[in-house]
Motif scaffolding. Structure first.
Motif, PDB file in Angstrom:
ATOM      1  N   TYR B 268       0.845  -1.323  -0.170  1.00 10.51           N
ATOM      2  CA  TYR B 268       0.104   0.076  -0.065  1.00 10.51           C
ATOM      3  C   TYR B 268       0.912   1.312  -0.015  1.00 10.51           C
ATOM      4  N   ARG B 269       1.989   1.146   0.864  1.00 11.75           N
ATOM      5  CA  ARG B 269       2.931   2.650   0.968  1.00 11.75           C
ATOM      6  C   ARG B 269       3.486   2.485  -0.426  1.00 11.75           C
ATOM      7  N   ALA B 271       2.387   1.822  -3.284  1.00 12.66           N
ATOM      8  CA  ALA B 271       1.241   2.337  -4.184  1.00 12.66           C
ATOM      9  C   ALA B 271       0.900   3.886  -3.815  1.00 12.66           C
ATOM     10  N   GLY B 272       1.812   4.722  -2.794  1.00  9.63           N
ATOM     11  CA  GLY B 272       1.480   5.919  -2.422  1.00  9.63           C
ATOM     12  C   GLY B 272       0.455   5.988  -1.426  1.00  9.63           C
ATOM     13  N   ARG B 274      -0.790   5.906   2.659  1.00  5.72           N
ATOM     14  CA  ARG B 274      -0.210   6.086   4.037  1.00  5.72           C
ATOM     15  C   ARG B 274      -1.153   5.140   5.010  1.00  5.72           C
ATOM     16  N   PRO B 291      -5.584   3.559  -4.507  1.00  2.98           N
ATOM     17  CA  PRO B 291      -4.390   2.665  -4.294  1.00  2.98           C
ATOM     18  C   PRO B 291      -4.752   1.468  -3.071  1.00  2.98           C
TER      19      PRO B 291
END
Lengths: 421, 421
Positions: B268-269, B271-272, B274, B291
Motif C-alpha cells: 500500500y505504501r 502504491a503511494g 499512507r 491505491p
C-alpha cells in the motif's frame, strides 16, 4: 470388536479387553453374541512362543462369513477383485470393452467376471457387499446408510431425496443381491494404494493419477476423503495458468490442460517429437530424446507446483503418482520432486515421500473392496438384542462420522470362500 | 454413550438403544455404570409433548461433573474460554501482554484469568481437561494418549520418545492438575469457527487467518485435520510467485509474502498510500482510496487463487476468512470471491460458501475447548470393570483414529460449575 479383529488379526479375549477398555462382563457378553452369530470364531493358539500352560484361545473373524467384491467400471474396461473377510485377496481380473458399452452389458460382464474369479462358487454371505468405482464425480456424498436401507427394504429406488442411485448400483444390487457402495474410481484407487499399494499403511496419502484425465484422491486419517459434496481430489482442475487453455471442466488453464495424456503428447509433437501414444513417448524418453525430456520437465514442474500446494494444505506423508504417464519414470518424477523440494514448506519437505503407484489397473477395484471393509454397515453389524426390531439401525457416532450396525439375524452358511482364481 | 449424549442432549434409554444398536442387556449395564460413576444423571421428562402415561426417564451428561477450559496463548495476549459438559459456554476473557512474556508468567496469568472467568469457583472435575493453542507448528501430531498417560503417571516429562512436551503444557498441568491438550492456535480457531462461529455445524471447513502471519486450518468430517506430521493448513506457505520474495519459512514467494499485514501495508505504501496499521488501511479502504482498493484487489486475487486450489483438492462447504485484514471487508472479500468463481471447478462453485469469521480473538480458546470435547481421553472414559487395574487404558479404534478410555474411578464432587463470569 469386529474392527479390532479386522485390524489386528486373531486376538485373545484378554488382548481385546486391553484394546477396547470395556469391562470384562460387557466384553464377554459382546463376544459371546458375535461367536453365536457366526461373525467371529474361536481357535486355540497352537504355535505360540510361550510353550507352557494351556494355550490362550484366540478369536478371529470368520473367513467363511462372506466375501467383499470390488469392481472398477473404467471407461474402456472392467476390473474386479475379491477378498475374504480375513482381508486375503481371493483374486483380481480385468476385461477390456468398447467405450460406451451400455450399463446392462457392463453389469452382466461384471457378474461373469466375478464368478470366474471365484471359480463359479461365489458366496456373498451376510457380511458381504460390493464396492464400485465409476468414472466422473460421485455425489452427493456416498451414503452407506441409505444404500443399506434401500437394500434392506428391497426397494431399489429408495434413498434420500437428494440422492439418485447410479444406474450400475441398481443393476448390481439386483444381480448380486447385496448392497452396492459407490465412489469415484480414481478416489478408490487412492484408497487401494494406501492399503495394498505404494502407500500401504499410510494414514495421510495424496494420490495423483495421470491418464486421459488428471485426477486423484486423498486418504485422511486412514479414510477416503470425499469432501462436503462428494467432490475432492480434483487436482487436475487446480489452475496452473490463468491465461491457459480451456478445460473440459469449464475452467481455464487447469493442470489437466497441460498434464493429461493428450496434452503431453500434443506438447511433445509441438516440440518436434513423434509419438502417437504413451508407450511411444516412454520409448523416446528412455532413448534420451531431448524434446521428450524437456516437455516432461515442464509438465513435472506444473504437477509439482500443484502437489506442493496441496501438501502445504494437508500435510500427507506419502504422495503416490499413478496412471499411464507415470510410466515415463524419472523424466517426469524428478522434475516433480524438484518442484516439491522448492515449494513444500522447508519444515515439512523431508517428511513427504514421493512414490510411483504399484497396483496398476486393479487399484480401483481393490479400493472398492477397501470401501466395503471400511464403510459397509453390514461389516459393522452387531447382533440384535431381544428388544430391537429386525431391520437396520443407525448407529450415530458424533466423533467419528457415522458407522452402522444391522440388527438382522446372522446368515452365514458355513461354506468356504474360494481361494485363488 | 457419552458421545451420543454430548451430541443429542438428553435421551431416553430407548432412544439411546436406537442410536447405538447395542442389545438391551449390554446397554443397561453400561448406563448403570455411567450413572453410578456420576458421569450421567437420570431425570424425568416433565415437559414432553406426549402428555400421557408415565413420562420417560431421560439420561443426560452430568453438568456438575466438570468444565472444559480453552486457552489461546497468542503472541501478545491471552484468551480463555470455559464451557460445562452440557456444552454451555460459561464465559470468555482476554488480556493483552507484552510479546515474549516468559511462559511461567503466561501460565500464571492464565490461571488468574480462568479463576476470574469462573468467579473463583473453578471446579475441574474428573471429566475435565484443558485445550491449549500456541503460536507456530505443533508436532509431532498431538497425542492425547501420551498426554493423559503422563498425567496419570504424575510424570510431567514422560511421553513418547519423539514428543517433547511444550513448556506451557508442563506448567499448566502442574497449575491446574489436569491433562493439557495442545495444538496450533490458528488450527484451533478453525475448529472454533466450525462449531460456534461462521461455519457452525460445518463438517468440512477451510479457515484462513490473515494476520501478521498467514495461516489456517482444515476441519475434515467434523474433526480438526492435523496431517501426517502435525503440519497442515499452511495456506500462507503455498507458493504464489516462484520468483517472489523470500519468506520467513525459508521458501520463496509464499502467499504470506504478499498477504500478511506487513506485506499488504508495504504494498500500500509502495502504491503511494499512507497507513501505519490495519485500522488505518481499513479507514482508507472505506473512504474509497484507490491505491488501497487496488492493493487489496491484487492481494485478494492471490488469496483466492490459493483457496481455489485447496477447494478443488478438499471440497469444503464453507471457507471462513479471519484475522485483522478481514476487517477490510468487501474490498478484499470480493476479489477473493472472483478468483474462487473463476478457479474452483465449475461443478463445485455454487456449493462453497465464503464467510467472514465471527468469533474474533476468542476463536482459538473456543477451539481449545472443542479439542477437549472431541479428543480428551477423559471425556471418553469408561468406568472400570473389576478386572481392570487402575490407570489409563488405550482404546484402539482402527477405523476412526484412536480414542481412549480411563479406567480410573469417578471423582466428581457434586459441586456446581459456575455459570457466567
Amino acid at each position: 470388536m469386529l474392527e479390532l479383529l479386522r485390524k489386528h488379526g486373531p486376538l485373545s479375549r484378554g488382548e481385546l479387553g486391553k484394546h477396547c477398555g470395556l469391562s470384562r462382563t460387557t466384553l464377554y457378553d459382546i463376544l459371546a453374541e458375535l461367536v453365536s452369530s457366526g461373525a467371529v470364531v474361536a481357535a486355540s493358539q497352537q504355535d505360540g512362543p510361550r510353550g507352557r500352560g494351556r494355550p490362550a484361545e484366540t478369536l478371529t473373524l470368520n473367513p467363511d462369513a462372506g466375501q467383499a467384491i470390488g469392481i472398477d467400471f473404467a471407461r474402456r474396461g472392467l476390473h474386479v477383485a475379491a477378498v475374504n473377510l480375513a482381508h486375503e485377496i481371493v483374486g483380481t481380473a480385468s476385461e477390456p470393452h468398447a467405450a460406451g458399452l451400455p450399463w446392462e452389458q457392463r453389469a452382466e460382464l461384471a457378474w461373469r467376471l466375478v464368478r470366474t474369479l471365484t471359480g463359479g462358487g461365489l458366496e456373498l454371505g451376510a457380511l458381504s457387499a460390493i464396492g464400485v468405482g465409476v468414472v466422473g464425480p460421485v455425489g452427493p456424498p456416498l451414503d452407506p446408510e441409505a444404500e443399506a436401507e434401500a437394500h434392506a427394504e428391497n426397494d431399489p429406488a429408495s434413498g434420500p431425496e437428494d440422492e439418485v442411485p447410479h444406474p450400475v448400483q441398481l443393476l448390481l444390487r439386483e444381480r448380486f443381491g447385496v448392497p452396492v457402495l459407490l465412489d469415484n474410481n480414481t478416489r478408490l484407487a487412492a484408497l487401494g494404494e494406501s492399503i495394498w499399494g505404494a502407500a500401504a499403511g499410510g494414514q495421510d496419502v495424496l494420490y495423483l493419477r495421470l491418464s486421459h484425465g488428471v485426477g486423484g484422491g486423498l486418504v485422511v486419517g486412514g479414510s477416503l476423503h470425499r469432501g462436503a459434496y462428494g467432490l475432492s481430489g480434483e487436482f487436475g482442475h487446480i489452475t496452473v495458468d490463468q491465461d491457459g487453455a480451456p478445460c473440459d471442466c469449464g475452467g481455464t488453464g487447469c493442470l489437466e490442460t497441460v498434464a493429461s495424456i493428450r496434452a503431453v503428447l500434443e506438447s511433445y509433437r509441438a516440440a518436434g517429437g513423434r509419438a502417437e501414444d504413451v508407450p511411444e513417448l516412454v520409448k523416446a524418453t528412455r532413448a534420451g530424446d531431448a524434446p521428450a525430456l524437456a516437455v516432461l520437465a515442464e509438465v513435472g514442474a506444473a504437477i509439482g507446483h500443484v502437489l506442493a500446494a496441496v501438501c502445504n494444505a494437508i500435510g500427507p506423508s506419502v504422495i503416490v503418482i499413478g496412471g499411464e504417464l507415470a510410466e515415463t519414470g524419472a523424466a517426469l518424477i524428478e522434475p516433480i520432486e524438484r518442484a516439491l523440494g522448492a515449494q513444500v514448506m522447508p519444515v515439512s519437505r523431508h517428511r513427504v515421500s514421493l512414490r510411483r503407484a504399484t497396483l496398476g489397473e486393479v487399484a480401483g477395484a481393490l479400493g472398492g473392496i477397501a470401501l466395503v471393509l471400511h464403510e459397509s454397515p453390514l461389516l459393522s453389524r452387531y447382533p440384535a438384542g431381544p428388544d430391537l426390531a429386525p431391520g437396520l439401525l443407525r448407529q450415530e457416532d458424533p466423533m467419528n462420522q457415522s458407522r452402522h450396525v444391522t440388527a438382522r439375524g446372522a446368515a452365514t452358511d458355513g461354506r468356504t470362500a474360494k481361494e485363488g482364481s
